[in-house]
Design a protein around this motif. Structure first.
Motif, PDB file in Angstrom:
ATOM      1  N   HIS A 172       9.533  60.022  25.280  1.00 27.98           N
ATOM      2  CA  HIS A 172       8.895  59.641  23.975  1.00 27.98           C
ATOM      3  C   HIS A 172       7.564  58.766  24.610  1.00 27.98           C
ATOM      4  O   HIS A 172       6.717  58.448  23.227  1.00 27.98           O
ATOM      5  N   GLY A 173       7.538  58.555  25.792  1.00 26.03           N
ATOM      6  CA  GLY A 173       6.135  57.620  25.950  1.00 26.03           C
ATOM      7  C   GLY A 173       6.156  56.259  25.899  1.00 26.03           C
ATOM      8  O   GLY A 173       5.023  55.589  25.545  1.00 26.03           O
ATOM      9  N   ILE A 174       7.241  55.374  25.716  1.00 27.28           N
ATOM     10  CA  ILE A 174       7.145  54.400  25.672  1.00 27.28           C
ATOM     11  C   ILE A 174       6.387  53.733  26.803  1.00 27.28           C
ATOM     12  O   ILE A 174       6.757  54.022  28.037  1.00 27.28           O
ATOM     13  N   PRO A 175       5.514  52.738  26.588  1.00 27.64           N
ATOM     14  CA  PRO A 175       4.678  52.082  27.643  1.00 27.64           C
ATOM     15  C   PRO A 175       5.515  51.214  28.588  1.00 27.64           C
ATOM     16  O   PRO A 175       6.576  50.563  27.865  1.00 27.64           O
ATOM     17  N   ARG A 176       5.256  50.964  29.832  1.00 24.86           N
ATOM     18  CA  ARG A 176       5.840  49.956  30.559  1.00 24.86           C
ATOM     19  C   ARG A 176       5.496  48.649  30.072  1.00 24.86           C
ATOM     20  O   ARG A 176       4.469  48.131  29.746  1.00 24.86           O
ATOM     21  N   GLY A 177       6.624  47.799  30.142  1.00 24.51           N
ATOM     22  CA  GLY A 177       6.563  46.270  29.814  1.00 24.51           C
ATOM     23  C   GLY A 177       6.920  46.106  28.064  1.00 24.51           C
ATOM     24  O   GLY A 177       7.075  45.073  27.621  1.00 24.51           O
ATOM     25  N   ALA A 178       7.253  47.313  27.527  1.00 22.89           N
ATOM     26  CA  ALA A 178       7.219  47.333  26.058  1.00 22.89           C
ATOM     27  C   ALA A 178       8.638  46.647  25.545  1.00 22.89           C
ATOM     28  O   ALA A 178       9.622  46.836  26.523  1.00 22.89           O
ATOM     29  N   ASP A 179       8.870  46.040  24.558  1.00 24.22           N
ATOM     30  CA  ASP A 179       9.971  45.366  24.204  1.00 24.22           C
ATOM     31  C   ASP A 179      10.950  46.613  23.591  1.00 24.22           C
ATOM     32  O   ASP A 179      10.420  47.535  22.950  1.00 24.22           O
ATOM     33  N   LEU A 180      12.191  46.553  23.978  1.00 27.42           N
ATOM     34  CA  LEU A 180      13.254  47.755  23.870  1.00 27.42           C
ATOM     35  C   LEU A 180      14.383  46.980  23.140  1.00 27.42           C
ATOM     36  O   LEU A 180      15.018  46.107  23.842  1.00 27.42           O
ATOM     37  N   ALA A 181      14.938  47.704  22.207  1.00 33.00           N
ATOM     38  CA  ALA A 181      16.406  47.214  21.665  1.00 33.00           C
ATOM     39  C   ALA A 181      17.212  48.560  21.834  1.00 33.00           C
ATOM     40  O   ALA A 181      16.689  49.592  21.426  1.00 33.00           O
ATOM     41  N   LEU A 182      18.375  48.410  22.284  1.00 35.35           N
ATOM     42  CA  LEU A 182      19.407  49.562  22.452  1.00 35.35           C
ATOM     43  C   LEU A 182      20.571  49.193  21.488  1.00 35.35           C
ATOM     44  O   LEU A 182      21.219  48.349  21.570  1.00 35.35           O
ATOM     45  N   VAL A 183      20.913  50.268  20.618  1.00 30.97           N
ATOM     46  CA  VAL A 183      22.078  50.186  19.802  1.00 30.97           C
ATOM     47  C   VAL A 183      22.770  51.474  19.960  1.00 30.97           C
ATOM     48  O   VAL A 183      22.216  52.466  19.835  1.00 30.97           O
ATOM     49  N   GLY A 184      23.836  51.291  20.151  1.00 29.27           N
ATOM     50  CA  GLY A 184      25.098  52.383  20.530  1.00 29.27           C
ATOM     51  C   GLY A 184      26.306  52.229  19.937  1.00 29.27           C
ATOM     52  O   GLY A 184      26.836  51.181  19.550  1.00 29.27           O
ATOM     53  N   HIS A 185      27.207  53.292  19.617  1.00 30.90           N
ATOM     54  CA  HIS A 185      28.334  53.337  19.273  1.00 30.90           C
ATOM     55  C   HIS A 185      29.305  54.253  20.291  1.00 30.90           C
ATOM     56  O   HIS A 185      28.702  55.272  20.862  1.00 30.90           O
ATOM     57  N   GLY A 186      30.409  53.557  20.675  1.00 33.47           N
ATOM     58  CA  GLY A 186      31.429  54.386  21.600  1.00 33.47           C
ATOM     59  C   GLY A 186      30.575  54.587  22.875  1.00 33.47           C
ATOM     60  O   GLY A 186      30.104  53.957  23.583  1.00 33.47           O
ATOM     61  N   GLU A 187      30.760  56.041  23.329  1.00 36.76           N
ATOM     62  CA  GLU A 187      30.137  56.484  24.554  1.00 36.76           C
ATOM     63  C   GLU A 187      28.827  56.122  24.692  1.00 36.76           C
ATOM     64  O   GLU A 187      28.319  56.078  25.612  1.00 36.76           O
ATOM     65  N   GLY A 188      28.157  56.227  23.704  1.00 35.52           N
ATOM     66  CA  GLY A 188      26.622  55.932  23.720  1.00 35.52           C
ATOM     67  C   GLY A 188      26.311  54.405  24.022  1.00 35.52           C
ATOM     68  O   GLY A 188      25.389  53.991  24.743  1.00 35.52           O
ATOM     69  N   GLY A 189      27.205  53.263  23.464  1.00 36.98           N
ATOM     70  CA  GLY A 189      26.979  52.179  23.866  1.00 36.98           C
ATOM     71  C   GLY A 189      27.431  51.865  25.461  1.00 36.98           C
ATOM     72  O   GLY A 189      26.538  51.172  25.968  1.00 36.98           O
ATOM     73  N   ILE A 190      28.300  52.610  25.990  1.00 36.63           N
ATOM     74  CA  ILE A 190      28.542  52.633  27.347  1.00 36.63           C
ATOM     75  C   ILE A 190      27.176  53.098  28.265  1.00 36.63           C
ATOM     76  O   ILE A 190      26.946  52.297  29.023  1.00 36.63           O
ATOM     77  N   ALA A 191      26.674  54.138  27.678  1.00 40.11           N
ATOM     78  CA  ALA A 191      25.744  54.849  28.406  1.00 40.11           C
ATOM     79  C   ALA A 191      24.252  53.636  28.489  1.00 40.11           C
ATOM     80  O   ALA A 191      23.625  53.661  29.369  1.00 40.11           O
ATOM     81  N   LEU A 192      24.093  52.907  27.243  1.00 40.66           N
ATOM     82  CA  LEU A 192      23.084  51.945  27.239  1.00 40.66           C
ATOM     83  C   LEU A 192      23.379  51.007  28.055  1.00 40.66           C
ATOM     84  O   LEU A 192      22.463  50.309  28.541  1.00 40.66           O
ATOM     85  N   MET A 193      24.771  50.437  28.073  1.00 39.92           N
ATOM     86  CA  MET A 193      24.708  49.288  28.925  1.00 39.92           C
ATOM     87  C   MET A 193      24.663  49.639  30.520  1.00 39.92           C
ATOM     88  O   MET A 193      24.083  48.869  31.212  1.00 39.92           O
ATOM     89  N   ASN A 194      24.841  50.936  30.706  1.00 40.62           N
ATOM     90  CA  ASN A 194      24.403  51.559  32.223  1.00 40.62           C
ATOM     91  C   ASN A 194      22.899  51.199  32.256  1.00 40.62           C
ATOM     92  O   ASN A 194      22.428  51.037  33.347  1.00 40.62           O
ATOM     93  N   LEU A 195      22.036  51.643  31.478  1.00 38.18           N
ATOM     94  CA  LEU A 195      20.572  51.437  31.679  1.00 38.18           C
ATOM     95  C   LEU A 195      20.298  50.067  31.837  1.00 38.18           C
ATOM     96  O   LEU A 195      19.603  49.668  32.332  1.00 38.18           O
ATOM     97  N   ALA A 196      20.944  49.037  30.726  1.00 38.48           N
ATOM     98  CA  ALA A 196      20.564  47.822  30.665  1.00 38.48           C
ATOM     99  C   ALA A 196      21.026  47.111  32.082  1.00 38.48           C
ATOM    100  O   ALA A 196      20.415  46.041  32.569  1.00 38.48           O
ATOM    101  N   GLN A 197      21.994  47.486  32.672  1.00 40.53           N
ATOM    102  CA  GLN A 197      22.376  47.205  34.031  1.00 40.53           C
ATOM    103  C   GLN A 197      21.560  47.566  35.222  1.00 40.53           C
ATOM    104  O   GLN A 197      21.523  46.874  36.341  1.00 40.53           O
ATOM    105  N   ASP A 198      20.659  48.368  34.937  1.00 32.73           N
ATOM    106  CA  ASP A 198      19.761  49.067  35.924  1.00 32.73           C
ATOM    107  C   ASP A 198      18.495  48.273  36.279  1.00 32.73           C
ATOM    108  O   ASP A 198      17.549  47.927  35.286  1.00 32.73           O
ATOM    109  N   ASP A 199      18.464  47.751  37.461  1.00 31.44           N
ATOM    110  CA  ASP A 199      17.350  46.835  37.679  1.00 31.44           C
ATOM    111  C   ASP A 199      16.013  47.447  37.639  1.00 31.44           C
ATOM    112  O   ASP A 199      14.825  46.844  36.969  1.00 31.44           O
ATOM    113  N   GLU A 200      15.890  48.653  37.915  1.00 37.05           N
ATOM    114  CA  GLU A 200      14.566  49.414  38.048  1.00 37.05           C
ATOM    115  C   GLU A 200      14.172  49.613  36.505  1.00 37.05           C
ATOM    116  O   GLU A 200      12.912  49.351  36.107  1.00 37.05           O
ATOM    117  N   PHE A 201      15.168  49.953  35.761  1.00 42.19           N
ATOM    118  CA  PHE A 201      14.934  50.079  34.092  1.00 42.19           C
ATOM    119  C   PHE A 201      14.294  48.995  33.472  1.00 42.19           C
ATOM    120  O   PHE A 201      13.553  48.925  32.764  1.00 42.19           O
TER     121      PHE A 201
END
Length: 717
Positions: free
Chosen positions: A317-346
């Motif tokens: 999508h080309g989201i620039p580094r440092g941009a504000d990001l909100a993650l919204v998910g349901h079920g398995e999607g919520g688990i995958a988004l939490m995985n991203l939020a737990q990643d230091d590099e991300f």
């Protein structure tokens, strides 16, 4: 305890959980004895004494070793030693079939908790995967239950069974960890068994070795941008709000897609919202990363295909580094988004300001950025959040700086209580305060949407579901229930066809009033077929199907013995078929497809069907009919492909059904059809034919098969 149960009547879920706590206390006491005995066995003082006085010293060590490993003692895997020798001895004891006594007692406690869940949610017992579980843990022998569960977890192909075990996944993960020969997560498993809160992360009893590695069916996610249809573009929200984001997810959930939106906030800053759907119950995901198997992988590895695919979509999508990001998910999607939020590099690349999940586990997980605001909405009847270790009956204190709402929705049945559409309705009517609170937190994202892009997720390493039989060209067909892909694919079904010989004139009375449609004669008799289907996984959702049909000749040039000759022809070249007289299906979508696509007269009628063994059972109380009995010995037969006929106006509609499985024919069935106050067209026809007074001549069964059913072809007849 038995006297207490007799005095209080049938066990309640509270009583079962209380018994489970008492049993696990005993298990932890045994575990403590094992640890202390192991420490004595490997104590330097005893080792030195054995060298100095071999006769008595080695005898003492041998007695301790027998106490730890004997099947009448503490069990084979009870040894604990820091140098690894104890683990080696324990593994040897496991190979000899000597279970750890502490683990076996803990499994008993977990079985009681499973029974409490089943008591509170009896609908789970109707699910095929859950019936397999009940067969494993409902045995009178704890040791048999232990081994059955271990065999289930080691079966890599048991994805469908495991999908049915989701409601009690936390307990089963604890069982797997307790029984694992290598216990790296022993403390976590015992915390779950004891009902204690744990620090973080799920138990990894199913280790990475049980999950497909990259390049072997599950490691690598893929993504590519896709265009939305005109109908979908109209349904996508043009303003940013919590409910709008959830409606977007609900709109795209059936296609294995995620959504990235750019929102201009009230302060004029452009921010990004990633919206991820969960797994729709009963729908296969083919080669998508968004499926049941990878929902399990999400729990153990943060580099699951779904998580990787989300990361690729964000980068594409080309989201620039440092941009504000909100993650919204349901079920398995919520688990995958939490995985991203737990990643230091991300979190170093993007500033994850908000994480909002619905019907997904968040307890015990912390984002890498402590400033991330985390919200979780959970229906107390939705058991999916136990994936993160919450017992439905347990209450753990929420983590600081989090917003969590757990409420009791009006729908108790699973998986209906997990569907996103229900959560949206509840956020509007049952818990509107939660909507207001989350919208207030999402104020920076409350503004016009400037750009929307959808991305289809994939898993290139794994072949499509049902490959190669079900990898067929598809097309979308419009119905009053929405677009339906044709052919309809059946990924996991069971069937039993009860074949009744009957008078040819009686069979003729069931057919349309046209001279050229006549029943096929087998000697002097015709053949009526009562078909029972349990469709566990299809492209139009899981449903049950009961149908009455009559075998008919070629519509243009009927010949004697056409039915026998047709068995030698390919299904698409067959001239005979079965005219569907009446049909009862379990869902509105299936009824619409049967009526509008296949021209088969269908009515709604739910049923409980179990066709996976020789003992067949079908109960349809809404229709007033039941089928029970033993199919008897059977022999293998060719694949029973079918041609089905229906009528629409002055035309006949021909539908081709191709099947793939291991069918058997049973020549001496002991099966009875019972009618109790027949209700509906199907039951009335059965009553008129008096099929409840005779046994079927033979039965054709398919305990497990795949199928695809084409769109109906209109014939000028």
């Amino acid at each position: 305890m038995a006297a207490r149960r007799r005095a209080s009547g049938p066990p309640t879920k509270e009583l079962l959980r209380e018994c489970a706590r008492e049993v696990v206390d005993v298990a932890e006491g045994i575990r403590g004895v094992s640890a202390r005995t192991s420490s004595v066995l490997f104590a330097p003082a005893l080792t030195g004494s054995a060298h100095r006085r071999p006769r008595t010293g080695y005898a003492a060590r041998w007695a301790l070793l027998r106490a730890l490993t004997d099947k009448r003692g503490l069990g084979g895997s009870a040894i604990v030693a820091p140098d690894g020798a104890g683990h080696l001895l324990g593994a040897a004891g496991e190979m000899l079939g000597r279970e750890s006594l502490a683990a076996t007692v803990a499994v008993t406690s977990l079985r009681l908790r499973i029974a409490a869940v089943l008591l509170d949610h009896p609908e789970f017992e109707h699910d095929p995967g859950m019936r397999r579980l009940i067969g494993a843990v409902g045995t009178g022998s704890d040791r048999a239950a232990v081994r059955a569960l271990r065999a289930l977890f080691k079966d890599r192909g048991a994805r469908r069974a495991l999908s049915g075990l989701t409601p009690i996944l936390a307990e089963l993960l604890a069982v797997r960890s307790l029984l694992d020969e290598g216990p790296p997560d022993d403390d976590t498993a015992w915390a779950l068994a004891a009902g204690r809160a744990r620090a973080a992360g799920p138990p990894t009893g199913i280790g990475a070795s049980y999950l497909p590695a990259p390049g072997q069916g599950g490691g690598g996610g893929t993504t590519h941008a896709v265009e939305l249809s005109a109908r979908e573009r109209q349904g996508i929200a043009a303003e940013g709000s919590f409910l709008d984001f959830l409606r977007n997810i609900d709109l795209l959930s059936a296609g294995g897609r995620v959504l990235v939106q750019e929102v201009r906030g009230p302060d004029g800053v452009l921010r990004y919202v990633v919206q991820a759907p969960g797994t729709t119950p009963g729908r296969p995901r083919d080669d998508s990363a968004q499926d049941v198997a990878d929902a399990w992988r999400n729990l153990f590895l943060t580099d699951s295909p779904y998580t990787r695919s989300l990361l690729l979509a964000i980068r594409e999508h080309g989201i620039p580094r440092g941009a504000d990001l909100a993650l919204v998910g349901h079920g398995e999607g919520g688990i995958a988004l939490m995985n991203l939020a737990q990643d230091d590099e991300f979190c170093r690349a993007y500033r994850v300001t908000h994480l909002v999940v619905v019907g997904a586990p968040v307890d015990g997980r912390r984002p890498a950025d402590p400033r991330t605001w985390v919200a979780g909405i959970t229906d107390r009847h939705d058991i999916v959040p136990v994936l993160d270790g919450r017992d439905p009956g347990a209450v753990f204190g929420p983590h600081p700086n989090r917003y969590e709402v757990a409420y009791a929705g009006p729908v108790r049945e699973f998986p209906r209580c997990h569907l996103l559409r229900g959560y949206i309705d509840h956020l509007e009517t049952v818990i509107p305060h939660a909507t207001r609170d989350i919208d207030r937190a999402l104020t920076p994202y409350r503004g016009p949407v400037e750009r929307t892009r959808a991305y289809r997720l994939g898993d290139r390493a794994r072949p499509p579901e049902g490959h190669p039989f079900l990898t067929v060209p598809t097309t979308s067909l419009a119905t009053s229930a929405g677009p339906v892909d044709m052919p309809v694919r059946y990924y996991d079904s069971s069937a039993a066809h009860l074949c009744f010989p009957l008078d040819a004139d009686v069979a003729r009375s069931l057919l349309p009033d046209v001279a050229w449609m006549v029943p096929t004669r087998l000697g002097r008799r015709a053949l009526a077929v009562l078909s029972l289907y349990e469709h566990r996984c299809t492209t139009i959702g899981p449903y049950t199907e009961l149908g009455l049909s009559v075998l008919v000749d070629d519509l243009w040039r009927p010949h004697p013995y056409d039915a026998a000759v047709d068995l030698l022809r390919r299904a698409d070249l067959r001239r005979t078929g079965r005219y569907v007289v009446a049909l009862a299906v379990g869902t509105e979508e299936a009824r619409t497809v049967a009526d509008e696509v296949w021209a088969q007269p269908a009515e709604l009628g739910s049923a409980e069907i179990d066709l996976e063994g020789r003992r067949l059972r079908a109960e349809a109380p809404e229709l007033g009919l039941s089928v029970t009995g033993d199919a008897g010995p059977g022999v293998r037969c060719p694949e029973p492909d079918w041609v089905l006929y229906g009528r629409r106006g002055d035309s006949t509609v021909r539908t081709l059904v191709r099947t793939h499985g291991r069918p058997r024919v049973h020549a001496r069935p002991r099966i009875r059809l019972r009618l109790d106050g027949a209700r509906g067209a199907l039951a009335r026809h059965l009553q008129i034919l008096e099929l409840d007074s005779v046994r079927p001549g033979f039965v054709l069964s398919g305990p497990r098969f795949m199928a695809h059913r084409s769109a109906g072809a209109v014939l000028p007849r």
